[in-house]
Write a protein that holds these residues in place. Structure first.
Motif: not given
Length: 461
Positions: A79-82, A84-97, A336-339
């Motif tokens: 659950r935490t890994a999933l 975390g992957s959502v966090h990474d995708a959202l953060l990558a999109r924000a940085r791209e923007a 562990l903070d990737r949320h």
């Protein structure tokens, strides 16, 4: 900002969140007694991590979730890994923007050892496993009270205090909701977040203190994120740090928290927070801080110590946002903070149009709306939702909430009588001469003084 990118769908995001939601619903009724329609929660979670290093262990756990505590740990990890992957995708999109580089990944550090600590971790893991078996609707005071002795034995050990504090707060929430069978609404996502994080922190090394270094240079505040609850308050200063050696500027944070009575609200919280960190006074006065060997974590959190800081020259947060922010590097995020809830990216916006529909406010940037989270504007400063709606520039935090990106205003610029005026959420952090602020501060001073007098009287009796 490319606001159009923030509105575009992210591949796999909905599927990952759906798997998390299915598992969270399984926790509502309990993994020992799955209900029709919720029995596939663990299977959905296992399917979502198929093809990853977790696949085999989670697949086994999905079939034998009540067999052993290791299975619960595997499910919590998935659950935490999933998320975390959502966090990474959202953060990558924000940085791209916003076209900003990110920080390097953080490798986990080894944690404390010791037989006593291991025994307490095992006891905590057992209690959390019992919670998962009974489910949130199956909790009662007997189940919840099982954490009390564990917490009391953990608290004296600094290495275990992080987990102890989490367990204590989690148990208090559950106890206030007993019996679970009578709940009309279950905070499934929140309690599953707390359960999964606590369970992973029972693994040796997971609760290790973050690696720290030192920072020497100039700290340029951008704004203050104020968080207030009935019994606690926190101010988190977001800033750009310019190293003295001429290195790349980076984004950092400095936080101060304090317990408070529920009668101290609004401007009154500064009286509790102000004495603990001189940075708040600098923010209120619009000044930089000069740091010398200030401890800082790999995540960009300054471990504030007054002996390593002194007041610097005047520094306008909007000048910092226009000049220094675009070149600053984002801080990395610990595993562990990737949320998604942890996403808070400092941004500067101008040249937008304001749209207000009922109580909803949005900034329209190049024809694309970006929701504004005015509910996060604190009552402890001169910034108001009305001021945000009439502003021409904004320093804020880009967050993701309720399925969309939103901006939390920290400060705005607006034109008043042909003059540009800046309003900051932390504008009264160091004190104020504003009439409304002075009146509110005096009322808070009287309330705090009365409480201190009563507390002293009780201690003397």
């Amino acid at each position: 900002m490319r606001a159009d990118l923030l509105a575009e769908p992210i591949a796999g995001l909905d599927e990952a969140l759906a798997a998390v939601d299915a598992f969270d619903q399984a926790l509502v009724t309990g993994l020992l007694r799955p209900q029709p329609g919720r029995a596939t929660g663990t299977a959905d979670l296992a399917q979502a991590v198929a093809g990853t290093p977790l696949a085999a262990r989670v697949a086994e756990a999905a079939e034998k979730a009540v067999a052993g505590e290791d299975h619960f740990v595997a499910l919590a990890a998935a659950r935490t890994a999933l998320l975390g992957s959502v966090h990474d995708a959202l953060l990558a999109r924000a940085r791209e923007a916003i076209a900003r580089p990110g920080g390097e990944e953080i490798a986990p550090a080894p944690g404390p050892g010791g037989q006593e600590a291991v025994n307490l971790l095992v006891a905590a893991r057992s209690w959390l496993s019992d919670l998962a078996r009974s489910g949130w609707q199956g909790i009662d005071h007997d189940v919840v009270s099982g954490s009390a002795r564990i917490v009391s034995e953990m608290l004296p050990d600094p290495a275990l205090r992080r987990l102890a504090t989490l367990l204590d707060g989690f148990a208090a929430e559950l106890a206030a909701s007993c019996p679970g069978a009578a709940l009309d609404r279950v905070p499934a996502r929140r309690w599953a977040d707390l359960w999964a994080r606590a369970l992973l922190l029972t693994l040796p090394g997971a609760a290790a203190a973050p690696a720290t270094g030192t920072a020497t240079g100039r700290l340029l505040p951008l704004g203050v994120d104020v968080r207030e609850h009935a019994t606690a308050a926190q101010a988190q200063v977001h800033a750009v740090f310019e190293p003295a050696d001429g290195g790349t500027p980076r984004l950092v944070r400095a936080s101060v928290s304090a317990p408070k009575p529920d009668t101290v609200v609004g401007v009154g919280i500064w009286q509790l927070l102000r004495p603990a960190m001189s940075l708040l006074a600098a923010v209120g006065e619009g000044r930089a801080m000069d740091l010398t060997d200030m401890p800082v974590t790999a995540e960009g959190d300054l471990l504030w110590s007054e002996e390593h800081a002194r007041q610097g020259e005047p520094a306008d947060p909007f000048a910092t946002a226009r000049v220094a922010l675009p070149t600053a590097t984002d801080a990395p995020t610990a595993p562990l903070d990737r949320h998604p809830a942890r996403i808070a990216v400092p941004v500067f916006l101008e040249g937008y149009d304001c749209q207000k529909d009922d109580d909803a406010l949005a900034f329209t940037i190049a024809g694309h709306p970006l929701a504004v989270d005015t509910d996060r504007v604190p009552a402890a400063g001169p910034l108001t939702p009305e001021a945000v709606a009439g502003a021409s520039a904004c320093v804020g935090l880009l967050r993701w909430d309720a399925g969309a990106y939103r901006v939390q205003p920290l400060a705005v610029e607006k034109t008043v009588r042909k003059k540009t005026v800046a309003l900051h959420a932390g504008g009264w952090a160091g004190g104020t001469t504003d009439k409304a602020g002075v009146k509110a501060e005096k009322a808070a001073t009287d309330a705090v003084a009365a409480l201190r007098e009563r507390a002293g009287r009780l201690l003397r009796t």
